[in-house]
Write a protein that holds these residues in place. Sequence first.
Motif, PDB file in Angstrom:
ATOM      1  N   ARG A  57       0.814  -1.225   0.000  1.00 51.82           N
ATOM      2  CA  ARG A  57       0.000   0.000   0.000  1.00 51.82           C
ATOM      3  C   ARG A  57       0.850   1.279   0.000  1.00 51.82           C
ATOM      4  NH1 ARG A  57      -3.979  -1.826   4.791  1.00 51.82           N
ATOM      5  NH2 ARG A  57      -2.142  -3.059   5.271  1.00 51.82           N
ATOM      6  N   ARG A 124       0.165 -12.152   8.023  1.00 55.14           N
ATOM      7  CA  ARG A 124       0.614 -11.574   9.297  1.00 55.14           C
ATOM      8  C   ARG A 124       0.461 -12.567  10.441  1.00 55.14           C
ATOM      9  NH1 ARG A 124      -2.578  -8.544  12.880  1.00 55.14           N
ATOM     10  NH2 ARG A 124      -1.388  -7.196  14.306  1.00 55.14           N
ATOM     11  N   ASP A 153       3.184  -4.457  15.695  1.00 58.43           N
ATOM     12  CA  ASP A 153       3.579  -4.318  14.286  1.00 58.43           C
ATOM     13  C   ASP A 153       4.892  -3.549  14.205  1.00 58.43           C
ATOM     14  OD1 ASP A 153       0.121  -3.634  13.468  1.00 58.43           O
ATOM     15  OD2 ASP A 153       1.225  -5.547  13.449  1.00 58.43           O
ATOM     16  N   ARG A 156       4.983   0.346  13.528  1.00 60.71           N
ATOM     17  CA  ARG A 156       4.416   1.308  14.482  1.00 60.71           C
ATOM     18  C   ARG A 156       5.563   1.739  15.401  1.00 60.71           C
ATOM     19  NH1 ARG A 156      -1.499   0.503  15.205  1.00 60.71           N
ATOM     20  NH2 ARG A 156      -2.194  -1.235  13.902  1.00 60.71           N
ATOM     21  N   SER A 208      -8.901  -1.281  16.686  1.00 65.13           N
ATOM     22  CA  SER A 208      -7.948  -2.124  17.389  1.00 65.13           C
ATOM     23  C   SER A 208      -6.543  -1.791  16.884  1.00 65.13           C
ATOM     24  CB  SER A 208      -8.242  -3.606  17.113  1.00 65.13           C
ATOM     25  OG  SER A 208      -7.224  -4.412  17.671  1.00 65.13           O
ATOM     26  N   GLU A 209      -5.679  -1.404  17.807  1.00 65.63           N
ATOM     27  CA  GLU A 209      -4.313  -1.021  17.403  1.00 65.63           C
ATOM     28  C   GLU A 209      -3.301  -1.999  18.018  1.00 65.63           C
ATOM     29  OE1 GLU A 209      -5.875   2.400  15.347  1.00 65.63           O
ATOM     30  OE2 GLU A 209      -4.058   1.199  15.214  1.00 65.63           O
ATOM     31  N   MET A 210      -2.040  -1.646  18.002  1.00 67.88           N
ATOM     32  CA  MET A 210      -0.984  -2.399  18.699  1.00 67.88           C
ATOM     33  C   MET A 210      -0.285  -1.433  19.616  1.00 67.88           C
ATOM     34  SD  MET A 210      -1.473  -5.332  17.340  1.00 67.88           S
ATOM     35  CE  MET A 210      -0.188  -6.544  17.311  1.00 67.88           C
ATOM     36  N   GLN A 212      -0.333  -5.357  21.532  1.00 72.74           N
ATOM     37  CA  GLN A 212      -1.214  -6.256  22.247  1.00 72.74           C
ATOM     38  C   GLN A 212      -0.342  -7.145  23.122  1.00 72.74           C
ATOM     39  OE1 GLN A 212      -3.485  -8.171  19.099  1.00 72.74           O
ATOM     40  NE2 GLN A 212      -4.828  -6.382  18.851  1.00 72.74           N
ATOM     41  N   THR A 235      -7.073 -10.766  10.974  1.00 73.37           N
ATOM     42  CA  THR A 235      -6.169  -9.632  11.267  1.00 73.37           C
ATOM     43  C   THR A 235      -6.152  -9.312  12.767  1.00 73.37           C
ATOM     44  OG1 THR A 235      -7.938  -8.030  11.027  1.00 73.37           O
ATOM     45  CG2 THR A 235      -6.656  -8.522   9.038  1.00 73.37           C
ATOM     46  N   GLU A 236      -6.832 -10.146  13.578  1.00 66.55           N
ATOM     47  CA  GLU A 236      -7.013  -9.745  14.966  1.00 66.55           C
ATOM     48  C   GLU A 236      -6.637 -10.851  15.943  1.00 66.55           C
ATOM     49  OE1 GLU A 236      -7.824  -6.560  16.417  1.00 66.55           O
ATOM     50  OE2 GLU A 236      -6.762  -7.983  17.683  1.00 66.55           O
ATOM     51  N   LYS A 260      -0.173   3.145  12.571  1.00 72.36           N
ATOM     52  CA  LYS A 260       0.653   2.227  11.771  1.00 72.36           C
ATOM     53  C   LYS A 260       1.057   2.902  10.464  1.00 72.36           C
ATOM     54  CE  LYS A 260      -1.495  -1.389  10.052  1.00 72.36           C
ATOM     55  NZ  LYS A 260      -1.426  -1.361   8.573  1.00 72.36           N
TER      56      LYS A 260
HETATM   57  O1  LIG Z   1      -4.563  -5.081   8.719  1.00 71.05           O
HETATM   58  P1  LIG Z   1      -3.141  -4.749   8.476  1.00 71.05           P
HETATM   59  O2  LIG Z   1      -2.346  -5.959   8.033  1.00 71.05           O
HETATM   60  O3  LIG Z   1      -2.907  -3.527   7.629  1.00 71.05           O
HETATM   61  O4  LIG Z   1      -2.529  -4.347   9.889  1.00 71.05           O
HETATM   62  C1  LIG Z   1      -2.739  -5.124  10.979  1.00 71.05           C
HETATM   63  C2  LIG Z   1      -3.827  -4.497  11.829  1.00 71.05           C
HETATM   64  O5  LIG Z   1      -5.027  -5.056  11.486  1.00 71.05           O
HETATM   65  C3  LIG Z   1      -3.537  -4.795  13.277  1.00 71.05           C
HETATM   66  O6  LIG Z   1      -2.298  -4.206  13.505  1.00 71.05           O
HETATM   67  C4  LIG Z   1      -4.534  -4.136  14.238  1.00 71.05           C
HETATM   68  O7  LIG Z   1      -5.789  -3.956  13.681  1.00 71.05           O
HETATM   69  C5  LIG Z   1      -4.650  -4.918  15.547  1.00 71.05           C
HETATM   70  O8  LIG Z   1      -4.980  -6.227  15.301  1.00 71.05           O
END
Ligand SMILES: O=P(O)(O)OC[C@@H](O)[C@@H](O)[C@@H](O)CO
Length: 443
Positions: A57, A124, A153, A156, A208-210, A212, A235-236, A260
């Motif tokens: 991206r 991932r 990630d 980040r 939802s971020e990191m 975690q 993704t979670e 991110k």
């Molecule tokens: O979806 P992407 O691969 O862009 O990035 C991963 C994110 O989804 C993830 O970092 C958070 O949403 C927490 O799960």
Amino acid sequence: MEDHHKKMQSDSCDPDRPTHPGTFPTCEAGRSDHQPAERSVDFPVSVVLPAGGTGERTGLQTPKQFCLFMGRPLISYTIQAFERVSWIQSIVVVVAREHMDLMTDIVQQFQHTKVRVVPGGSTRHRSIYNGVLALGEEGRPVADKPKVVLIHDAVRPFVEEDFLYKIAMAAKEQGAAGAIRPLVSTVIATTSEGYLDHSLERAKYRASEMPQGFTYDVIYQAYQKCSESDFEFGTECLHLALQYSGTNAKLIQGPPTLWKVTYKRDLAAAESIIKDTLSRSACVITGGSAQAVTLAGALQKAVGALNMELAVIPDLTGENGGYLLKDWNFIQVSVSRSCLSEVEALLTDLEAAKQALLHPLVVILVLLSGSDELSVSGRAVEPEAIMDLASAAKLRNILLYGIQLHQSKDTQRWERSVSRVAEITSALIRDRSPALVGQLLQA
Ligand SMILES: O=P(O)(O)OC[C@@H](O)[C@@H](O)[C@@H](O)CO
Ligand SMILES: Nc1ccn([C@@H]2O[C@H](COP(=O)(O)OP(=O)(O)OP(=O)(O)O)[C@@H](O)[C@H]2O)c(=O)n1
């Protein structure tokens, strides 16, 4: 770094601007007295940094985690943010197989500690799972196996110890914990024809971020039991912990800095933040001369208006030597003909302090000409001499600039000169441009 990595390093954080692989800055910039308070954690904590993606991206050839910020890969910033935390025992960086050598080079080049590099997977989740497995590897000393695993990630880079501590403690208590942020846009569901089906009430949802955090057994079991579809499309991690380990994560709102790096614009934003943290303060060395102290005091007032903080010291002896380890910018004010030897001594001290490994340090020689000694010598320093010194310093990741101003008894003229020195100094420190290295600028 090996030549075959050079192509990989061709993308700087701003693809329109060539990269300067010779300078390697980064990380937790800012004076050490700004360091977070030390915290004690009485259980082993390890980190998994998934960095095995391709960064499609961003539209760049180089995966964003290896994109250079003032010459240093983004992932090195993120690693530094974790390795400076004393209660983190180990960091597993998960990269695509074809990047294992590059990542090993980066770890060696920036003398990262606590870091192990393992191969990632096609998604991932597969990469994170490889990292989790590496932490519990058979044959490793049991003491290595963490009680809590932080997953973050690798793209980040702006994560602070305080928040890591909150996540780690919540994960220890609850089994799982995750960072959340308020949604900026409303989430909607679409029909298969591309129309609005319904929208979600934004206030009820969070992003939802990191980072975690999970107790090792919770995340290990979740990955052991999850489906191929989870591995392929999920993704979670919090969802996996709930569904497969029956563990409901504690959600903690994090600071906005947890974002991110995803698109090209994020790369430029990240570099701007890093440069900003590097340019908040500077140490002015006066050599003790009255004229230099007067100038330093005037500069201190002038740069204050430019959101910079100046510490003024006569030299770097005794306790003042601590500035070598907590500042990234030095202004040597000189009124004497021995100004170049004063700068050479400063450069030697800076090199010995090894700060330049992580950051391009800035040294600005401010020549106050028209003062007694300089006028006695009849000339200011030869510009070529500064250029030669600057060329040698640049190889050591130190950017040396010169500014000359003339002592004036005319107050207004003097104040204008000081104001120009402040503006030039602030710009040189903020931009850290290799292009102006060795120049003797006139204020
Ligand atoms: O979806 P992407 O691969 O862009 O990035 C991963 C994110 O989804 C993830 O970092 C958070 O949403 C927490 O799960
Ligand atoms: N197979 C993968 C895919 C992603 N990641 C990592 O997971 C983090 C978050 O993923 P994302 O931002 O999506 O990174 P990419 O997959 O590289 O980005 P893109 O989707 O744009 O290709 C990144 O540090 C990325 O390197 C990983 O370790 N292994």
